[in-house]
Design an enzyme around this catalytic site. Structure first.
Site, mmCIF file in Angstrom:
data_model
loop_
_atom_site.group_PDB
_atom_site.id
_atom_site.type_symbol
_atom_site.label_atom_id
_atom_site.label_comp_id
_atom_site.label_asym_id
_atom_site.label_seq_id
_atom_site.Cartn_x
_atom_site.Cartn_y
_atom_site.Cartn_z
ATOM 1 N N ASP A 76 0.804 -1.226 0.000
ATOM 2 C CA ASP A 76 0.000 0.000 0.000
ATOM 3 C C ASP A 76 0.839 1.279 0.000
ATOM 4 O O ASP A 76 0.371 2.333 0.431
ATOM 5 C CB ASP A 76 -0.985 0.052 1.193
ATOM 6 C CG ASP A 76 -2.062 -1.020 1.141
ATOM 7 O OD1 ASP A 76 -2.007 -1.879 0.248
ATOM 8 O OD2 ASP A 76 -2.957 -0.998 2.015
ATOM 9 N N LYS A 118 4.792 -10.560 4.262
ATOM 10 C CA LYS A 118 3.387 -10.896 4.051
ATOM 11 C C LYS A 118 3.240 -11.874 2.876
ATOM 12 O O LYS A 118 3.883 -11.716 1.850
ATOM 13 C CB LYS A 118 2.624 -9.608 3.752
ATOM 14 C CG LYS A 118 1.175 -9.789 3.362
ATOM 15 C CD LYS A 118 0.510 -8.430 3.241
ATOM 16 C CE LYS A 118 -0.865 -8.526 2.614
ATOM 17 N NZ LYS A 118 -1.526 -7.193 2.561
ATOM 18 N N HIS A 141 -0.297 -13.752 1.838
ATOM 19 C CA HIS A 141 -1.621 -13.362 1.305
ATOM 20 C C HIS A 141 -1.973 -14.040 -0.013
ATOM 21 O O HIS A 141 -2.681 -13.474 -0.851
ATOM 22 C CB HIS A 141 -1.725 -11.828 1.161
ATOM 23 C CG HIS A 141 -3.120 -11.347 1.443
ATOM 24 N ND1 HIS A 141 -3.504 -10.027 1.335
ATOM 25 C CD2 HIS A 141 -4.222 -12.032 1.830
ATOM 26 C CE1 HIS A 141 -4.778 -9.914 1.631
ATOM 27 N NE2 HIS A 141 -5.236 -11.116 1.936
ATOM 28 N N HIS A 161 0.903 -0.851 5.117
ATOM 29 C CA HIS A 161 -0.508 -1.237 5.262
ATOM 30 C C HIS A 161 -0.927 -0.970 6.719
ATOM 31 O O HIS A 161 -0.149 -1.237 7.633
ATOM 32 C CB HIS A 161 -0.631 -2.726 4.929
ATOM 33 C CG HIS A 161 -2.030 -3.232 4.759
ATOM 34 N ND1 HIS A 161 -2.917 -3.328 5.806
ATOM 35 C CD2 HIS A 161 -2.690 -3.691 3.664
ATOM 36 C CE1 HIS A 161 -4.068 -3.815 5.354
ATOM 37 N NE2 HIS A 161 -3.954 -4.045 4.058
ATOM 38 N N ASP A 206 2.601 -3.194 -3.841
ATOM 39 C CA ASP A 206 1.567 -4.084 -4.390
ATOM 40 C C ASP A 206 0.349 -3.359 -4.951
ATOM 41 O O ASP A 206 -0.392 -3.918 -5.753
ATOM 42 C CB ASP A 206 1.122 -5.117 -3.333
ATOM 43 C CG ASP A 206 0.323 -4.494 -2.197
ATOM 44 O OD1 ASP A 206 0.509 -3.286 -1.900
ATOM 45 O OD2 ASP A 206 -0.492 -5.214 -1.590
ATOM 46 N N ASN A 207 0.126 -2.138 -4.502
ATOM 47 C CA ASN A 207 -0.979 -1.322 -5.019
ATOM 48 C C ASN A 207 -0.802 0.092 -4.475
ATOM 49 O O ASN A 207 0.105 0.342 -3.674
ATOM 50 C CB ASN A 207 -2.362 -1.895 -4.642
ATOM 51 C CG ASN A 207 -2.523 -2.223 -3.181
ATOM 52 O OD1 ASN A 207 -2.598 -3.393 -2.800
ATOM 53 N ND2 ASN A 207 -2.531 -1.217 -2.324
HETATM 54 MG MG MG Z 1 -1.694 -3.833 -0.526
#
Ligand code: MG
Length: 453
Positions: free
Chosen positions: A32, A127, A129, A226, A278-279
């Protein structure tokens, strides 16, 4: 003079015992982190000297994308080199939850799978996920070793946790019951998140130092920034950007530790390190959410702020320092890593990335290619050259249904990077070229069995 001689011998030894010609690969993946959150991407407040140095010594991408606007599908795409729709790692639920039944199918070939059969040692830190069930876990997906959280740090909230705790500037340390797992075994629960970045970093550094004879692949997927945000005491309260900035500054320190270890072990010139996120930033978290800079919207959306992220490639002596405006994306990392390792591409698998070596090492432009923006299993937008057409739009969080357009919106990302001025009416030829690219792409997509719903 003598110490110089020994340093030289040592560095030659380090390189040759490392099977020169088969470089190591390190992927550092923030969670994030927004396009505007690093000094080298224009943040006026967050101090990131190590990432800034990495960018100054390496190749910094202005137009680097991930394949999804949220965690799980983005990670699946990076590790497999495929749009998440092909692996089934996308859906209405958007990401995996602790009660999800699915996960990354065991038949998917990850970067770790492909490099391990070529003799690479492979480690996951951070992480995951991508699933908690047999077949989907790190050790089932090509990794020799693993330390980290099975999913996001805001999952598995304790009963009675006050609303708003996740995005709080001062979240309760015992608010989430997320476990820390080493090689499939829970070693701590709840995880003390304040020291997580530091402990991940120690693990990554130790792994690099242990590799004296084999090439290696390290997938280092940070938990932060995050939410809920935590930082260790050395970083708490230090940033001008609050706890979000503290977490990013600690992450920057971590990157510095990894790069310094590669230098001191004599491995820097034989290791490709790629840093990305990741985003985009989780904007609904307010001050705890980060920034996409001048890009529109953030995490969860197919506007640029959701999927265009920092991207920095580093390999001193091999990659010339610079900035590139070429389009590249996370699905390129698998073909790039396999090419470096001399590993064949997986057969009978449709890949969506290309080998970036000509761009990284010879400054050669890749061929023009479209990029597709998916939200779940729906294609929302497509970029071709500087042009981006939106067929549907939906803000990251808080807009229940997408708005679909009979006449797609069109933006020129060079002249209008913030996607403010729809110029579709002036460029019917561009829209039809994009439509053709979408039609060709969709004809070749076989959706994998849905894993998220
Ligand atoms: Mg993310």
């Amino acid at each position: 003079m003598r110490s110089l001689f020994f340093a030289l011998v040592l560095s030659i030894f380090a390189t040759s015992s490392q099977a020169a010609g088969r470089p190591n690969v390190v992927v550092i993946f923030a969670d994030d982190l927004g396009y505007g959150d690093l000094g080298c991407y224009g943040s006026p407040t967050i101090r990131t000297p190590h990432l800034d140095r990495m960018a100054a010594e390496g190749l910094r991408f202005t137009d680097f994308y991930v394949a999804a606007e949220v965690c799980t599908p983005s990670r699946a795409a990076l590790l497999t080199g495929r749009y998440p729709i092909r692996s089934g790692m996308c859906g209405v639920r958007r990401v995996l939850f602790p009660n999800s039944k699915g996960g990354l199918p065991v038949g998917e070939v990850t970067i770790a799978d492909a490099l391990r059969v070529r003799g690479y040692k492979t480690a996951h830190v951070g992480k995951w996920h991508l699933g908690i069930h047999a077949g989907s876990r790190p050790l089932d997906q090509g990794f020799d070793q693993s330390l980290g959280l099975p999913y996001s740090n805001d999952m598995d909230a304790r009963p009675g946790l006050p609303k708003g705790s996740t995005g709080s500037p001062n979240p309760p340390r015992d608010g989430w019951n997320v476990p820390l797992i080493r090689n499939g075994k829970i070693i701590e629960q709840p995880t003390d998140q304040t020291t997580l970045t530091k402990r991940y970093t120690e693990e990554a550094v130790a792994f690099i130092r242990e590799q004296k004879t084999s090439p290696f692949f390290l997938y280092f997927a940070h938990t932060f920034p995050h939410v809920p945000l935590f930082a260790s005491p050395e970083f708490s309260g230090r940033s001008r950007a609050g706890i979000y900035g503290d977490a990013v500054e600690e992450l920057d320190w971590s990157v510095g530790q990894v790069l310094e270890t590669l230098r001191s072990e004599g491995l820097a010139e034989n290791t490709l390190v790629f840093f990305t996120s990741d985003n985009g930033p989780w904007l609904i978290m307010g001050d705890q959410g980060g920034s996409a800079g001048l890009l529109r919207d953030g995490k969860g959306s197919t506007w640029e702020g959701g999927m265009r992220v920092p991207g920095i490639a580093w390999m001193p002596g091999r990659i010339s320092p610079g900035v590139t405006t070429e389009l590249a994306h996370a699905m390129d990392l698998l073909p790039t890593a396999l090419a470096l390792a001399g590993a064949p591409l997986p057969s009978d698998v449709t890949l969506d990335g290309i080998d970036l070596a000509p761009l990284l090492f010879q400054n050669q432009s890749p061929p023009d290619r479209p990029f597709f923006y998916y939200r779940g299993d729906q294609l929302f937008a497509c970029r071709l050259g500087p042009w981006k057409a939106h067929f549907k739009t939906q803000t990251g969080y808080g807009q229940p249904k997408p708005e679909a357009f009979e006449a797609p919106l069109l933006f020129h990302l060079g002249r209008d990077p913030s996607e403010k001025r729809n110029v579709a009416a002036d460029h019917p030829d561009v829209l039809s070229a994009i439509q053709n690219a979408v039609t060709a792409h969709q004809a070749g997509v076989v959706p994998g069995p849905p894993q998220l719903d």
